[in-house]
Design an enzyme around this catalytic site. Structure first.
Site, PDB file in Angstrom:
ATOM      1  N   CYS A 140      -3.083   1.961  -3.314  1.00  0.00           N
ATOM      2  CA  CYS A 140      -3.715   2.991  -2.508  1.00  0.00           C
ATOM      3  C   CYS A 140      -4.462   3.942  -3.440  1.00  0.00           C
ATOM      4  CB  CYS A 140      -2.638   3.764  -1.739  1.00  0.00           C
ATOM      5  SG  CYS A 140      -3.281   5.125  -0.746  1.00  0.00           S
ATOM      6  N   HIS A 182      -3.316  -0.449   6.893  1.00  0.00           N
ATOM      7  CA  HIS A 182      -3.114   0.562   5.836  1.00  0.00           C
ATOM      8  C   HIS A 182      -3.917   1.830   6.150  1.00  0.00           C
ATOM      9  CE1 HIS A 182      -2.776   1.560   1.319  1.00  0.00           C
ATOM     10  NE2 HIS A 182      -3.650   2.455   1.779  1.00  0.00           N
ATOM     11  N   GLU A 183      -5.181   1.654   6.536  1.00  0.00           N
ATOM     12  CA  GLU A 183      -6.030   2.829   6.805  1.00  0.00           C
ATOM     13  C   GLU A 183      -5.592   3.552   8.083  1.00  0.00           C
ATOM     14  OE1 GLU A 183      -7.737   3.834   4.419  1.00  0.00           O
ATOM     15  OE2 GLU A 183      -7.572   1.950   3.315  1.00  0.00           O
ATOM     16  N   HIS A 186      -2.694   5.758   7.430  1.00  0.00           N
ATOM     17  CA  HIS A 186      -3.078   7.022   6.782  1.00  0.00           C
ATOM     18  C   HIS A 186      -3.335   8.119   7.828  1.00  0.00           C
ATOM     19  CE1 HIS A 186      -3.479   6.770   2.464  1.00  0.00           C
ATOM     20  NE2 HIS A 186      -4.150   5.643   2.517  1.00  0.00           N
TER      21      HIS A 186
HETATM   22 ZN    ZN Z   1      -4.375   4.234   1.028  1.00  0.00          ZN
END
Ligand code: ZN
Length: 225
Positions: A140, A182-183, A186
């Site tokens: 990341c 993953h995004e 966030h």
């Molecule tokens: Zn990330």
């Protein structure tokens, strides 16, 4: 924007790290005016741990497009395959993704990593399709220098708004599914380390020296996870 994409919307003081819509716009205008790429926020900053506010008309169409372009350039410069607005300090449910890097065929095949064209995702949500999962090392931009194995759905359905506010539904598999998950995580205050097999944690040097392979079997054996 579709209300159905924001079922957990809550008022300003409990979402988006306490920043108001006007505050978000001020931050964007200042970033756009600086003429520089924004620094990428590192783990430990609360903006990475707060649910971001849905994109809901805080910015004009032109401001939104300029912000997306700024995020795209920041992602390329990093370099990375995804960037979420909280990573540049903005508590807004906006992320950009793109994976057009060339890589060895063996790695591409093992990780089901095929080209992903640039996409801006507004207010995304994902749901796994089936029960299949894939476990690979990921990193990341907000935790520079480290990588760890994360088990994620092999396939998922993503619901998001495009830049015009149109509700979109799209299925992703393989590495692209990992990137959009993953995004999207966030935007809800989750970092990959929250989901990682923590025994797999490796700094970049250890990873390159010992565990770089298309899969994770060497690391699984050597680090005992
Ligand atoms: Zn990330």
């Amino acid at each position: 924007m579709s209300d159905s994409l924001s079922p957990d919307f809550s008022p300003a003081d409990s979402n988006g790290a306490g920043v108001s819509d006007a505050g978000i716009r001020d931050m964007v205008i200042s970033m756009l005016g600086s003429g520089e790429l924004p620094p990428i926020v590192q783990a430990g900053h609360p903006v990475l741990r707060s649910p971001a506010r849905p994109v809901a008309g805080q910015l004009s169409a032109g401001e939104l497009e300029a912000l997306i372009e700024l995020m795209r350039r920041t992602m390329h410069e990093a370099p990375g395959v995804g960037l979420a607005a909280p990573q540049i300090g903005l508590p807004l449910q906006l992320a950009v993704v793109e994976d057009l890097y060339e890589l060895p065929a063996e790695i591409g095949a093992a990780r089901e990593r095929s080209p992903l064209e640039f996409l801006a995702l507004l207010n995304p949500r994902y749901q796994a399709i089936g029960s299949g999962t894939a476990s690979f090392y990921e990193g990341c931009l907000s935790m520079r220098g480290w990588q760890a194995v994360v088990e994620r759905p092999s396939r998922l359905r993503l619901t998001y708004d495009d830049v015009t506010g149109l509700a979109c539904h799209r299925e992703f598999g393989g590495w692209a599914a990992r990137i959009v998950a993953h995004e999207t995580d966030h935007l809800h205050g989750t970092l990959y380390i929250d989901k990682a097999l923590t025994r797999s944690l490796a700094d970049d040097a250890q990873y390159s020296q010992r565990w770089a392979e298309p899969g994770i079997s060497l690391a699984r054996q050597g680090l005992r996870f």
